[in-house]
Write a protein that holds these residues in place. Structure first.
Motif, PDB file in Angstrom:
ATOM      1  N   ILE A  10       6.925  -5.826 -10.633  1.00 44.28           N
ATOM      2  CA  ILE A  10       6.277  -5.233  -9.456  1.00 44.28           C
ATOM      3  C   ILE A  10       5.887  -3.789  -9.736  1.00 44.28           C
ATOM      4  N   PHE A  11       6.765  -3.051 -10.377  1.00 43.58           N
ATOM      5  CA  PHE A  11       6.468  -1.668 -10.757  1.00 43.58           C
ATOM      6  C   PHE A  11       5.233  -1.605 -11.653  1.00 43.58           C
ATOM      7  N   LEU A  12       5.162  -2.481 -12.655  1.00 42.66           N
ATOM      8  CA  LEU A  12       4.047  -2.450 -13.601  1.00 42.66           C
ATOM      9  C   LEU A  12       2.741  -2.908 -12.953  1.00 42.66           C
ATOM     10  N   ALA A  13       2.803  -3.933 -12.111  1.00 40.14           N
ATOM     11  CA  ALA A  13       1.592  -4.389 -11.427  1.00 40.14           C
ATOM     12  C   ALA A  13       1.068  -3.311 -10.477  1.00 40.14           C
ATOM     13  N   THR A  14       1.974  -2.619  -9.812  1.00 42.01           N
ATOM     14  CA  THR A  14       1.568  -1.534  -8.915  1.00 42.01           C
ATOM     15  C   THR A  14       0.968  -0.379  -9.707  1.00 42.01           C
ATOM     16  N   ALA A  15       1.562  -0.088 -10.851  1.00 46.81           N
ATOM     17  CA  ALA A  15       1.025   0.980 -11.704  1.00 46.81           C
ATOM     18  C   ALA A  15      -0.373   0.623 -12.193  1.00 46.81           C
ATOM     19  N   HIS A  16      -0.597  -0.657 -12.496  1.00 48.25           N
ATOM     20  CA  HIS A  16      -1.905  -1.097 -13.003  1.00 48.25           C
ATOM     21  C   HIS A  16      -2.978  -1.019 -11.918  1.00 48.25           C
ATOM     22  N   HIS A  17      -2.658  -1.523 -10.729  1.00 47.58           N
ATOM     23  CA  HIS A  17      -3.655  -1.598  -9.655  1.00 47.58           C
ATOM     24  C   HIS A  17      -3.706  -0.334  -8.798  1.00 47.58           C
ATOM     25  N   THR A  21      -1.056  -3.972  -2.276  1.00 46.97           N
ATOM     26  CA  THR A  21      -1.640  -5.242  -1.851  1.00 46.97           C
ATOM     27  C   THR A  21      -2.131  -6.039  -3.046  1.00 46.97           C
ATOM     28  N   LEU A  22      -2.845  -5.365  -3.964  1.00 45.74           N
ATOM     29  CA  LEU A  22      -3.355  -6.040  -5.153  1.00 45.74           C
ATOM     30  C   LEU A  22      -2.215  -6.450  -6.086  1.00 45.74           C
ATOM     31  N   ALA A  23      -1.194  -5.599  -6.186  1.00 43.07           N
ATOM     32  CA  ALA A  23      -0.041  -5.929  -7.028  1.00 43.07           C
ATOM     33  C   ALA A  23       0.662  -7.178  -6.501  1.00 43.07           C
ATOM     34  N   ALA A  24       0.869  -7.238  -5.193  1.00 39.80           N
ATOM     35  CA  ALA A  24       1.538  -8.393  -4.586  1.00 39.80           C
ATOM     36  C   ALA A  24       0.708  -9.663  -4.776  1.00 39.80           C
ATOM     37  N   SER A  35       6.690  -4.193  -1.551  1.00 45.21           N
ATOM     38  CA  SER A  35       7.003  -2.821  -1.137  1.00 45.21           C
ATOM     39  C   SER A  35       8.505  -2.596  -1.071  1.00 45.21           C
ATOM     40  N   GLU A  36       9.222  -3.557  -0.509  1.00 47.84           N
ATOM     41  CA  GLU A  36      10.672  -3.428  -0.379  1.00 47.84           C
ATOM     42  C   GLU A  36      11.342  -3.408  -1.744  1.00 47.84           C
ATOM     43  N   SER A  37      10.858  -4.246  -2.673  1.00 44.79           N
ATOM     44  CA  SER A  37      11.440  -4.291  -4.013  1.00 44.79           C
ATOM     45  C   SER A  37      11.227  -2.969  -4.740  1.00 44.79           C
ATOM     46  N   LEU A  38      10.030  -2.409  -4.628  1.00 43.26           N
ATOM     47  CA  LEU A  38       9.740  -1.135  -5.280  1.00 43.26           C
ATOM     48  C   LEU A  38      10.567  -0.015  -4.672  1.00 43.26           C
ATOM     49  N   LYS A  39      10.685  -0.038  -3.353  1.00 41.99           N
ATOM     50  CA  LYS A  39      11.492   0.973  -2.659  1.00 41.99           C
ATOM     51  C   LYS A  39      12.951   0.892  -3.086  1.00 41.99           C
ATOM     52  N   THR A  40      13.470  -0.342  -3.190  1.00 44.25           N
ATOM     53  CA  THR A  40      14.869  -0.534  -3.604  1.00 44.25           C
ATOM     54  C   THR A  40      15.093  -0.014  -5.027  1.00 44.25           C
ATOM     55  N   LEU A  41      14.128  -0.282  -5.916  1.00 45.38           N
ATOM     56  CA  LEU A  41      14.255   0.198  -7.298  1.00 45.38           C
ATOM     57  C   LEU A  41      14.367   1.714  -7.334  1.00 45.38           C
ATOM     58  N   ASP A  46      17.720   6.847  -7.291  1.00 44.79           N
ATOM     59  CA  ASP A  46      17.382   8.119  -6.647  1.00 44.79           C
ATOM     60  C   ASP A  46      16.223   8.801  -7.375  1.00 44.79           C
ATOM     61  N   ILE A  47      15.135   8.050  -7.529  1.00 40.47           N
ATOM     62  CA  ILE A  47      13.960   8.554  -8.232  1.00 40.47           C
ATOM     63  C   ILE A  47      12.705   8.235  -7.428  1.00 40.47           C
ATOM     64  N   GLN A  48      11.604   8.863  -7.794  1.00 36.85           N
ATOM     65  CA  GLN A  48      10.289   8.539  -7.238  1.00 36.85           C
ATOM     66  C   GLN A  48       9.348   8.316  -8.409  1.00 36.85           C
ATOM     67  N   LEU A  49       8.733   7.124  -8.450  1.00 37.45           N
ATOM     68  CA  LEU A  49       7.875   6.742  -9.568  1.00 37.45           C
ATOM     69  C   LEU A  49       6.395   6.990  -9.295  1.00 37.45           C
ATOM     70  N   PHE A  50       6.019   7.090  -8.012  1.00 35.18           N
ATOM     71  CA  PHE A  50       4.618   7.237  -7.639  1.00 35.18           C
ATOM     72  C   PHE A  50       4.435   8.419  -6.705  1.00 35.18           C
TER      73      PHE A  50
END
Length: 297
Positions: A10-17, A21-24, A35-41, A46-50
């Motif tokens: 999910i992280f990689l698909a979101t990074a690509h798109h 919505t497109l990642a899902a 969204s929930e999975s990315l938020k949980t990660l 305790d980090i922010q990737l985006f």
């Protein structure tokens, strides 16, 4: 382990798109679940990737750094899954080739590879060298075949085979009867060339060092066939890979021009991300490309 491979997907698909919505959609799941999975990660560590701006998600510096490792881990996991399922059978591989290689060499290699490995699927993308390097670097492609020199810390470059450029003109061009270009001819010619960023143009510019700023470049085109058609129409003199011109020379629609004062030799290369997992499919692809019929045709 506090994270799952699904979370990494999910992280990689979101990074690509850069869009949840497109990642899902790519992963066949709901946007809310993605969204929930990315938020949980992010919360787990305790980090922010985006960096978030409305619906757009842009990888921040930490996300960029972790993306490469996540890509490598997912690729290895997919290869392991494939080995569990198919033992040593070959799965899908994504190949990129710069234009001269893609249009005149890679298609035949793909056909032979799939004939020898009927269970395999090979996707081939043909673009200029800069685009292929970018996609290998971002794990969009498994392997690239390119015509030029690169220097990138993330890319592993391996020699493949020799090649050379050839200057050429129409049979009706005044230079056709002479067959050899002098330094004065190089300066007086109207050149029809590949665009900057291509491996062919890189080699041409290097060969013409010392007089390059004085050359008259009439037309720059992205496609080899367009350059050949323009030269056939007697609009100027071209310079392309020998592998792209052999049929036209045999038909007599184009005429080779020797340039003894300039060195047009070059190397063709394989490129892979330095963290790319070398699957059985990639190993067989490399072995086929290095067979005598493609290295010493």
């Amino acid at each position: 382990m506090k994270y799952s491979l699904r979370q990494l997907e999910i992280f990689l698909a979101t990074a690509h798109h850069e869009n949840l919505t497109l990642a899902a959609k790519e992963l066949a799941m709901s946007q809310s679940a993605a969204s929930e999975s990315l938020k949980t990660l992010e919360q787990q560590f305790d980090i922010q990737l985006f960096d978030r701006a409305g619906k757009s998600l842009k990888l921040n510096e930490l996300g960029q750094a972790l993306r490469v490792k996540a890509e490598a881990l997912i690729n290895q996991a997919k290869a392991l899954e494939n080995d569990f399922r198919l033992h040593t059978d070959i799965g899908d591989i994504k190949v990129g080739a710069s234009l001269s290689i893609g249009n005149y060499l890679a298609v035949n290699i793909v056909a032979q590879f799939m004939g020898e490995n009927p269970q395999a699927t090979v996707s081939l993308e043909v673009e200029n060298m800069t685009a292929i390097v970018h996609k290998v670097k971002n794990f969009t492609l498994d392997i690239g075949l390119i015509e030029g020199e690169i220097n990138d810390a993330d890319i592993d470059t391996q020699f493949w085979r020799k090649d050379e450029l050839v200057a050429f003109c129409s049979p009706n061009h005044p230079l056709a009867q002479r067959g050899t270009l002098t330094e004065a001819d190089l300066l007086n010619a109207q050149w029809i060339l590949r665009e900057p960023g291509s491996g062919t143009r890189q080699t041409f510019d290097w060969a013409m060092r010392g007089i390059l700023p004085e050359l008259s470049i009439a037309i720059e085109l992205q496609h080899t066939e367009a350059i050949k058609r323009a030269v056939e129409a007697n609009l100027g003199v071209g310079c392309l890979s020998k592998i792209t011109l052999e049929d036209a020379f045999k038909r007599g629609t184009l005429v080779p021009l020797a340039v003894p004062s300039r060195n047009f030799e070059r190397n063709l290369y394989f490129i892979l991300h330095k963290d790319k997992y070398i699957s059985a499919g990639i190993e067989k692809w490399l072995a086929l490309c290095q067979s005598p019929e493609y290295v010493n045709p």
